[in-house]
Design a protein around this motif. Structure first.
Motif, PDB file in Angstrom:
ATOM      1  N   SER A   1       3.976   3.238  -9.699  1.00 45.05           N
ATOM      2  CA  SER A   1       3.649   3.314 -11.287  1.00 45.05           C
ATOM      3  C   SER A   1       3.578   4.788 -11.393  1.00 45.05           C
TER       4      SER A   1
ATOM      5  N   ASN B   1      -9.534   0.191  -7.437  1.00 37.04           N
ATOM      6  CA  ASN B   1      -8.217  -0.269  -7.078  1.00 37.04           C
ATOM      7  C   ASN B   1      -7.835  -0.937  -5.720  1.00 37.04           C
TER       8      ASN B   1
ATOM      9  N   THR C   1      -5.399  -2.448  -4.246  1.00 34.32           N
ATOM     10  CA  THR C   1      -4.065  -2.328  -4.049  1.00 34.32           C
ATOM     11  C   THR C   1      -3.519  -1.317  -3.019  1.00 34.32           C
ATOM     12  N   HIS C   2      -4.141  -0.271  -3.010  1.00 29.37           N
ATOM     13  CA  HIS C   2      -3.846   0.715  -2.055  1.00 29.37           C
ATOM     14  C   HIS C   2      -5.008   1.575  -1.796  1.00 29.37           C
TER      15      HIS C   2
ATOM     16  N   GLU D   1     -12.145   2.199 -11.030  1.00 27.96           N
ATOM     17  CA  GLU D   1     -11.798   1.664 -12.192  1.00 27.96           C
ATOM     18  C   GLU D   1     -13.094   1.699 -12.993  1.00 27.96           C
TER      19      GLU D   1
HETATM   20  C1  LIG Z   1      -3.735  -0.449  -9.232  1.00 23.40           C
HETATM   21  O1  LIG Z   1      -2.802   0.509  -8.386  1.00 23.40           O
HETATM   22  C2  LIG Z   1      -1.382  -0.136  -8.521  1.00 23.40           C
HETATM   23  C3  LIG Z   1      -0.441   0.712  -7.950  1.00 23.40           C
HETATM   24  O2  LIG Z   1      -0.507   2.044  -8.129  1.00 23.40           O
HETATM   25  C4  LIG Z   1      -0.848  -0.249  -9.947  1.00 23.40           C
HETATM   26  O3  LIG Z   1       0.103  -0.806 -10.118  1.00 23.40           O
HETATM   27  C5  LIG Z   1      -1.915  -0.917 -10.710  1.00 23.40           C
HETATM   28  O4  LIG Z   1      -1.717  -1.166 -12.075  1.00 23.40           O
HETATM   29  C6  LIG Z   1      -3.486  -0.533 -10.446  1.00 23.40           C
HETATM   30  N1  LIG Z   1      -4.451  -1.552 -11.065  1.00 23.40           N
HETATM   31  C7  LIG Z   1      -5.306  -1.259 -12.117  1.00 23.40           C
HETATM   32  C8  LIG Z   1      -6.305  -2.169 -12.487  1.00 23.40           C
HETATM   33  O5  LIG Z   1      -5.177  -0.131 -12.607  1.00 23.40           O
END
Ligand SMILES: *[C@@H]1O[C@H](CO)[C@@H](O)[C@H](O)[C@H]1NC(C)=O
Ligand SMILES: *[C@@H]1O[C@H](CO)[C@@H](O)[C@H](O)[C@H]1NC(C)=O
Length: 222
Positions: free
Chosen positions: A2, A182, A184-185, A209
């Motif tokens: 993103s 975050n 996810t990574h 966050e």
């Molecule tokens: C966390 O990171 C992922 C990958 O960059 C992104 O798609 C996602 O929106 C993020 N989550 C938040 C809550 O910002």
């Protein structure tokens, strides 16, 4: 990915702020001893387990590596990026490596599938606005947005196993402190050339966050 979708839009809006996020190494707390230019940040706070830094937006040249192990994928991707700064671009310009080098590491990977790692070199301030056009189509530009990151530093080599250990320790400390980040990574962050043997510096980053949490003790986190 993103980040890269956003990159074109954001870059049109924030050309001015991009150049100031990259500066001479001597103005950024001694982390960048091997390169002339370094990503600038503001230290928000530090606990005995991690620090919180605020980065403003910056532009990077990136490439993906698909691999089962960080080391294998990273070496191929690193070579591609190194060629780019050594003249593999339409303008034929060469420039010095900057610091740090980022590796975006996904956390939710299925055992039987290779992971996609994204390696990025920071563009020097002179090329933040108009980077040379890569000749290799596997290279693309990404925009790192303004963000707060939780950082854990460690010495030695950024091997897959040490990186994983420090990622685990950081994530555990953040969970204890009730910090939101975050999941996810994370980023594996390197500052030194492979030729440097002593006093190497590496980091693990999680993107914060909301308001960053600075207390490492749960009782004073709020
Ligand atoms: C966390 O990171 C992922 C990958 O960059 C992104 O798609 C996602 O929106 C993020 N989550 C938040 C809550 O910002
Ligand atoms: C950093 O180096 C530049 C040029 O090398 C110099 O002009 C500047 O004064 C230095 N800044 C600090 C804080 O030492």
């Amino acid at each position: 990915m993103s980040v890269c979708v956003l990159s074109l839009l954001l870059s049109l809006l924030s050309l001015e702020s991009l150049a100031v996020s990259v500066g001479p190494s001597n103005s950024s707390s001694g982390l960048c001893t091997a390169s002339d230019q370094c990503l600038q940040f503001q230290l928000v706070c530090r606990t005995h387990e991690y620090e919180v830094r605020r980065y403003s937006s910056s532009r990077w040249v990136s490439t993906d590596a698909e691999a089962y192990f960080l080391g294998v994928g990273a070496a191929m991707a690193f070579r591609r990026l190194y060629h780019y700064i050594s003249g593999a671009n339409k303008e034929g310009v060469t420039f010095e490596m900057t610091a740090p080098v980022l590796v975006e590491v996904p956390e939710e990977v299925k055992m039987w599938e290779p992971a996609i790692y994204t390696l990025s070199f920071l563009l020097p301030s002179a090329y933040q606005e108009r980077p040379p056009t890569p000749t290799n189509e596997k290279l693309y530009f990404t925009e790192m947005p303004d963000m707060d990151v939780y950082v854990r530093s460690y010495g030695g080599w950024m091997l897959s196993i040490t990186s994983r250990l420090h990622t685990h320790l950081l994530s555990r400390a953040l969970t204890r402190a009730h910090a939101h980040f975050n999941h996810t990574h994370h980023y594996a962050v390197g500052y030194d050339s492979p030729l440097k043997l002593l006093n190497r510096h590496n980091e693990v980053w999680y993107v914060a966050e909301g308001e960053p949490v600075c207390g490492s003790n749960p009782t004073d986190a709020h």
